[in-house]
Design a protein around this motif. Structure first.
Motif, PDB file in Angstrom:
ATOM      1  N   THR A 115      14.665  33.702  30.645  1.00 13.21           N
ATOM      2  CA  THR A 115      14.685  35.150  31.491  1.00 13.21           C
ATOM      3  C   THR A 115      13.572  34.410  32.722  1.00 13.21           C
ATOM      4  OG1 THR A 115      14.238  36.142  29.568  1.00 13.21           O
ATOM      5  CG2 THR A 115      13.257  36.772  31.305  1.00 13.21           C
TER       6      THR A 115
ATOM      7  N   LYS B 207      14.004  34.942  36.465  1.00 18.10           N
ATOM      8  CA  LYS B 207      13.780  35.289  37.394  1.00 18.10           C
ATOM      9  C   LYS B 207      13.027  34.656  38.878  1.00 18.10           C
ATOM     10  CE  LYS B 207      10.720  38.349  33.968  1.00 18.10           C
ATOM     11  NZ  LYS B 207       9.365  38.857  33.221  1.00 18.10           N
TER      12      LYS B 207
ATOM     13  N   TRP C  95       7.469  31.862  35.651  1.00 17.62           N
ATOM     14  CA  TRP C  95       8.509  32.147  36.377  1.00 17.62           C
ATOM     15  C   TRP C  95       8.509  31.681  38.016  1.00 17.62           C
ATOM     16  CZ3 TRP C  95       8.910  35.739  40.223  1.00 17.62           C
ATOM     17  CH2 TRP C  95       8.073  36.894  39.671  1.00 17.62           C
TER      18      TRP C  95
END
Length: 105
Positions: A28, A32, A78
């Protein structure tokens, strides 16, 4: 799968193989980061990189981010990944000013 950072250094551009490798490596967080680069959310000032996240702007300097995720885990969030991708590809918005002079914290 290939190392996404080596591929980015070689190609200096995002392609599907690099995108898939980043997501495979970081899940994830990788997705992102790619989304932030694609949306132009990475900005380079004279003093810092700044990434606009879901809770506001986060300053990234020398591999350190001001977000809670980085503070808790002490591993790349991220925002840091987005800066690394943006630096490698040149996909960031450059500002010829100091972030500290414009910051309204």
């Amino acid at each position: 799968m290939s190392d996404p950072w080596q591929l980015l250094l070689q190609r200096k551009a995002l392609d599907e193989e690099i995108r898939a490798a980043l997501i495979a490596e970081y899940g994830t967080r990788g997705k992102k980061a790619l989304d932030a680069v694609d949306r132009g959310q990475v900005r380079k000032y004279l003093d810092f990189f700044v990434v606009t996240g879901t809770t506001g702007d986060h300053v990234i300097d020398e591999g350190v981010c001001t977000c809670r995720d980085f503070a808790f885990r002490q591993k790349p969030c991220w925002h840091i990944l987005a800066v690394r991708i943006a630096e490698a590809t040149g996909k960031y918005v450059a500002h010829d000013t100091w972030y500290q002079e414009n910051w309204k914290g």
